[in-house]
Design an enzyme around this catalytic site. Structure first.
Site, mmCIF file in Angstrom:
data_model
loop_
_atom_site.group_PDB
_atom_site.id
_atom_site.type_symbol
_atom_site.label_atom_id
_atom_site.label_comp_id
_atom_site.label_asym_id
_atom_site.label_seq_id
_atom_site.Cartn_x
_atom_site.Cartn_y
_atom_site.Cartn_z
ATOM 1 C CB SER A 68 -0.923 0.028 1.222
ATOM 2 O OG SER A 68 -1.761 -1.095 1.226
HETATM 3 N N1 SAM Z 1 -1.138 -3.975 3.889
HETATM 4 C C1 SAM Z 1 -0.391 -4.612 2.854
HETATM 5 C C2 SAM Z 1 1.025 -4.144 2.809
HETATM 6 O O1 SAM Z 1 1.421 -3.332 3.627
HETATM 7 O O2 SAM Z 1 1.746 -4.630 1.936
HETATM 8 C C3 SAM Z 1 -0.994 -4.393 1.503
HETATM 9 C C4 SAM Z 1 -2.172 -5.156 1.294
HETATM 10 S S1 SAM Z 1 -2.684 -5.323 -0.376
HETATM 11 C C5 SAM Z 1 -3.252 -3.716 -0.761
HETATM 12 C C6 SAM Z 1 -4.164 -6.258 -0.028
HETATM 13 C C7 SAM Z 1 -3.914 -7.696 0.338
HETATM 14 O O3 SAM Z 1 -5.153 -8.297 0.716
HETATM 15 C C8 SAM Z 1 -3.378 -8.523 -0.823
HETATM 16 O O4 SAM Z 1 -2.179 -9.120 -0.451
HETATM 17 C C9 SAM Z 1 -4.473 -9.569 -1.051
HETATM 18 O O5 SAM Z 1 -3.986 -10.815 -1.481
HETATM 19 C C10 SAM Z 1 -5.113 -9.644 0.316
HETATM 20 N N2 SAM Z 1 -6.470 -10.179 0.361
HETATM 21 C C11 SAM Z 1 -7.501 -9.968 -0.494
HETATM 22 N N3 SAM Z 1 -8.595 -10.646 -0.077
HETATM 23 C C12 SAM Z 1 -8.243 -11.294 1.077
HETATM 24 C C13 SAM Z 1 -8.930 -12.158 1.977
HETATM 25 N N4 SAM Z 1 -10.205 -12.510 1.810
HETATM 26 N N5 SAM Z 1 -8.258 -12.630 3.050
HETATM 27 C C14 SAM Z 1 -6.949 -12.303 3.260
HETATM 28 N N6 SAM Z 1 -6.255 -11.491 2.431
HETATM 29 C C15 SAM Z 1 -6.889 -10.997 1.354
#
Ligand code: SAM
Length: 218
Positions: A68
């Site tokens: 992010s």
């Molecule tokens: N906070 C993270 C970082 O600092 O790198 C960035 C997160 S990224 C924007 C969103 C993440 O949510 C992705 O890695 C994606 O695979 C995960 N994601 C999406 N749906 C999900 C779910 N149902 N359960 C767990 N993770 C999920």
């Protein structure tokens, strides 16, 4: 991806400039800014891209996912009002950068990721950096019932609606921060559980997150 863990003057200087920029953009919480100043964001990048690590941008981390934007991390973290020892559920571990920020604020973090390769990477990288959250692999759109209730829940992917099951995993007085909207853009929402069946919702700014996928999501 080849990781290298060296934090030299160039990266330290770039991190300081990033903190100043976030302050200018409206982040006020000193503890959040201190955490951003401390965690080496370039550790989550291949060395080739270290020059990008302290720009205020989201960046691809593989498997179609992103680390992010620092402003988004700071914004969501500020809204959580983390207190020392808070039990925090983070949905979407991704790179693990946000997890480190939460831990710098004194949270005990339960973090879940649904992409196996990202999960495998963070369970290696974070302990190497000295961060030991509780890692989970699976669908976090349902929260993690067996470890509930939580003081705070943070969703780092865009949801089509607020999953009811997640609200029930908040302690009374607990806060959920979640981006909600279409696949294209979402409004940041904070939801405070005031009493057993009473929630206060506030809708804030617009963001663009990757989608939250799963049983209670897209
Ligand atoms: N906070 C993270 C970082 O600092 O790198 C960035 C997160 S990224 C924007 C969103 C993440 O949510 C992705 O890695 C994606 O695979 C995960 N994601 C999406 N749906 C999900 C779910 N149902 N359960 C767990 N993770 C999920």
């Amino acid at each position: 991806m080849a990781y290298k863990f060296i934090d030299n003057y160039r990266e330290k200087g770039a991190r300081k400039r990033l903190v100043k920029l976030l302050e200018k953009r409206g982040i006020e919480d000193k503890n959040v800014l201190k955490a951003i100043a401390k965690v080496p964001r370039h550790y989550f990048f291949d060395e080739t891209f270290w020059g990008k690590a302290y720009e205020d941008i989201a960046f691809p981390i593989g498997d179609g996912q992103t680390i992010s934007q620092p402003y988004t991390v700071a914004y969501q973290t500020e809204l959580l009002h983390i207190e020392q020892g808070n039990k925090v559920l983070e949905i979407g571990t991704g790179s693990g950068y946000q997890t480190c920020i939460l831990m710098e604020l004194g949270a005990e973090v339960y973090t879940i990721e649904r992409q196996r390769s990202l999960y495998e990477r963070t369970i290696q990288v974070l302990p190497y950096m000295g961060y030991r959250p509780h890692f989970f692999y699976g669908d976090g759109s349902k929260g993690i019932e067996e470890h509930a209730p939580y003081d705070r829940i943070l969703v780092t992917a865009g949801a089509p609606m607020v999953p009811e099951i997640m609200l029930k995993q908040l302690k009374i007085g607990g806060i959920l921060v979640i981006p909600v909207g279409s696949e294209k853009e979402q409004k940041m929402m904070t939801i405070l559980r005031v009493a057993e069946d009473d929630y206060e919702r506030i809708e804030l700014d617009t963001f663009r997150f990757v989608p939250l996928l799963g049983d209670e999501a897209w």
